[in-house]
Design a protein around this motif. Structure first.
Motif, mmCIF file in Angstrom:
data_model
loop_
_atom_site.group_PDB
_atom_site.id
_atom_site.type_symbol
_atom_site.label_atom_id
_atom_site.label_comp_id
_atom_site.label_asym_id
_atom_site.label_seq_id
_atom_site.Cartn_x
_atom_site.Cartn_y
_atom_site.Cartn_z
ATOM 1 N N ALA A 188 0.845 -1.208 0.000
ATOM 2 C CA ALA A 188 0.000 0.000 0.000
ATOM 3 C C ALA A 188 0.868 1.240 0.000
ATOM 4 C CB ALA A 188 -0.899 0.005 1.231
ATOM 5 N N ILE A 189 0.389 2.265 -0.682
ATOM 6 C CA ILE A 189 0.979 3.605 -0.618
ATOM 7 C C ILE A 189 -0.004 4.448 0.180
ATOM 8 C CG2 ILE A 189 1.501 5.684 -1.959
ATOM 9 C CD1 ILE A 189 2.607 3.845 -4.151
ATOM 10 N N GLU A 190 0.457 5.012 1.276
ATOM 11 C CA GLU A 190 -0.415 5.766 2.183
ATOM 12 C C GLU A 190 -0.378 7.275 1.945
ATOM 13 O OE1 GLU A 190 -2.461 4.133 3.927
ATOM 14 O OE2 GLU A 190 -1.565 2.146 3.964
ATOM 15 N N VAL A 191 0.701 7.776 1.318
ATOM 16 C CA VAL A 191 0.826 9.205 1.021
ATOM 17 C C VAL A 191 1.124 9.335 -0.473
ATOM 18 C CG1 VAL A 191 2.090 11.342 1.499
ATOM 19 C CG2 VAL A 191 1.702 9.697 3.344
ATOM 20 N N ALA A 192 0.316 10.064 -1.179
ATOM 21 C CA ALA A 192 0.470 10.213 -2.625
ATOM 22 C C ALA A 192 1.592 11.187 -2.969
ATOM 23 C CB ALA A 192 -0.845 10.698 -3.227
ATOM 24 N N ALA A 193 2.173 11.007 -4.137
ATOM 25 C CA ALA A 193 3.176 11.943 -4.647
ATOM 26 C C ALA A 193 2.546 13.332 -4.716
ATOM 27 C CB ALA A 193 3.655 11.501 -6.020
ATOM 28 N N GLY A 194 3.286 14.328 -4.268
ATOM 29 C CA GLY A 194 2.796 15.703 -4.274
ATOM 30 C C GLY A 194 2.134 16.122 -2.973
ATOM 31 N N ASP A 195 1.865 15.157 -2.092
ATOM 32 C CA ASP A 195 1.258 15.472 -0.796
ATOM 33 C C ASP A 195 2.340 15.754 0.242
ATOM 34 O OD1 ASP A 195 -1.243 15.109 -1.856
ATOM 35 O OD2 ASP A 195 -1.636 13.204 -0.837
ATOM 36 N N THR A 196 1.954 16.430 1.302
ATOM 37 C CA THR A 196 2.871 16.684 2.404
ATOM 38 C C THR A 196 2.536 15.740 3.557
ATOM 39 O OG1 THR A 196 1.469 18.426 3.321
ATOM 40 C CG2 THR A 196 3.228 19.115 1.802
ATOM 41 N N PHE A 197 3.534 15.532 4.427
ATOM 42 C CA PHE A 197 3.338 14.642 5.563
ATOM 43 C C PHE A 197 4.217 15.086 6.722
ATOM 44 C CE2 PHE A 197 6.836 12.968 3.148
ATOM 45 C CZ PHE A 197 7.740 12.527 4.101
ATOM 46 N N GLY A 198 3.821 14.685 7.916
ATOM 47 C CA GLY A 198 4.548 15.063 9.121
ATOM 48 C C GLY A 198 5.396 13.935 9.686
#
Length: 81
Positions: free
Chosen positions: A61-71
């Protein structure tokens, strides 16, 4: 499942609340990956970091898409061993 995260050490000198930008995924869900293989590149405070597979397996699974931000502590993907 094995969680894929941006190494905790890169966050050491970064203020709480700062987010990183996820750039391009190098693999797709379902693909086999090797331990240490680059999965994605992230940018944190104008520095790029390669996020590598902590173990061999299948990218489940990919939980954060390309181009999104994350902490800090965010799970970016999951590997099925």
């Amino acid at each position: 499942m094995i969680d894929v995260k941006l190494d905790g050490g890169v966050w050491d000198d970064v203020e709480e609340g700062t987010e990183a930008l996820l750039q391009d995924w190098q693999v797709e869900v379902g693909q086999q990956v090797a331990a240490g293989q680059t999965l994605v590149v992230a940018e944190l405070v104008k520095t790029t970091h390669e996020v590598t597979a902590p173990a061999a397996g299948r990218l489940a699974a990919i939980e954060v898409a390309a181009g999104d931000t994350f902490g800090r502590h965010t799970v970016l993907a999951r590997i099925e061993g």
